[in-house]
Design a protein around this motif. Structure first.
Motif, short mmCIF file in Angstrom:
data_model
loop_
_atom_site.label_atom_id
_atom_site.label_comp_id
_atom_site.label_asym_id
_atom_site.label_seq_id
_atom_site.Cartn_x
_atom_site.Cartn_y
_atom_site.Cartn_z
N GLU A 35 0.82 -1.18 -0.26
CA GLU A 35 0.31 -0.18 -0.31
C GLU A 35 0.82 1.45 0.10
O GLU A 35 2.49 0.97 0.18
CB GLU A 35 -0.81 -0.08 1.18
N ASP A 37 0.51 5.20 1.54
CA ASP A 37 0.39 6.82 2.40
C ASP A 37 0.99 7.81 1.52
O ASP A 37 2.10 7.99 2.08
CB ASP A 37 1.28 5.70 3.43
N CYS A 89 -3.80 4.08 3.05
CA CYS A 89 -3.79 2.45 2.67
C CYS A 89 -4.61 2.88 1.09
O CYS A 89 -5.45 2.21 0.78
CB CYS A 89 -4.64 2.08 3.23
N ARG A 90 -3.70 3.39 0.57
CA ARG A 90 -4.16 3.50 -0.77
C ARG A 90 -3.33 2.78 -1.75
O ARG A 90 -2.64 1.96 -1.21
CB ARG A 90 -3.93 4.54 -1.96
N PRO A 91 -4.18 1.99 -2.93
CA PRO A 91 -3.32 1.68 -4.05
C PRO A 91 -1.33 1.60 -4.77
O PRO A 91 -1.58 3.66 -4.44
CB PRO A 91 -4.33 1.47 -5.01
#
Length: 189
Positions: A35, A37, A89-91
């Motif tokens: 992930e 941030d 917590c982004r792709p």
């Protein structure tokens, strides 16, 4: 909560060189569940528009304090500039578009990796997810955007500054044509 030591392994004024270094390090890591941030200070409406295109559900608050505006309050960030962005917590595929959207504004982009794998030929054991991070600071010398600059720094995170941990820092720096200068920041995880 724990901390890691974020060791600077490459500082350059060429953002494309910094991104190439990050790509190389990400390719060395285990990142199946990875992930990204984001932390940034956004100062202009143009940058804000570009960043909101990449991260439409952006979490932010006014640099002057939450009481002056925030995403939680439903305020318009354009009315509250400069703002601080903390989006988690982004792709992984959001990282480079976010970096491209920043223009001159400063940010830290952290890749949460699954592990730094073992490197037997260098005498390095695998490092678990708990200490497997990589951060690119953009237009800032530090992880927290307190030292704006025109350079970009790649940091690798390790558990501590001792023994085999620093050996890994040196090894990773060598993989991207950088070198460990001894500059380390404490990074809450």
């Amino acid at each position: 909560m724990s901390n890691s030591a974020a060791a600077a392994v490459l500082t350059t004024s060429d953002l494309s060189e910094a991104i190439r270094a990050v790509r190389t390090l990400v390719a060395l890591a285990d990142i199946e569940q990875g992930e990204v941030d984001f932390e940034a200070v956004i100062r202009s409406q143009d940058v804000l528009a570009h960043v909101r295109h990449v991260l439409p559900r952006l979490e932010w608050w006014a640099s002057a304090g939450e009481e002056h505006g925030s995403s939680k309050s439903g305020d318009d960030p354009a009315d509250c500039l400069p703002i601080r962005v903390f989006d988690w917590c982004r792709p992984v595929d959001r990282a480079e578009p976010f970096i491209a959207a920043l223009g001159p504004d400063s940010a830290a982009v952290r890749w949460d990796l699954d592990a730094w794998p073992a490197v037997p030929e260098a005498g390095l054991e695998a490092i678990s997810q708990k200490y497997a991070y990589l951060t690119l600071t953009v237009n800032s010398r530090d992880l927290y955007q307190d030292e704006p600059s025109q350079d970009h720094t790649v940091h690798v995170h390790v558990r501590n500054r001792n023994g085999d941990q620093i050996d890994r820092v040196h090894w990773l720096a060598g993989q991207v044509g950088g070198r460990f200068t001894g500059r380390v920041e404490l990074a809450p995880l």
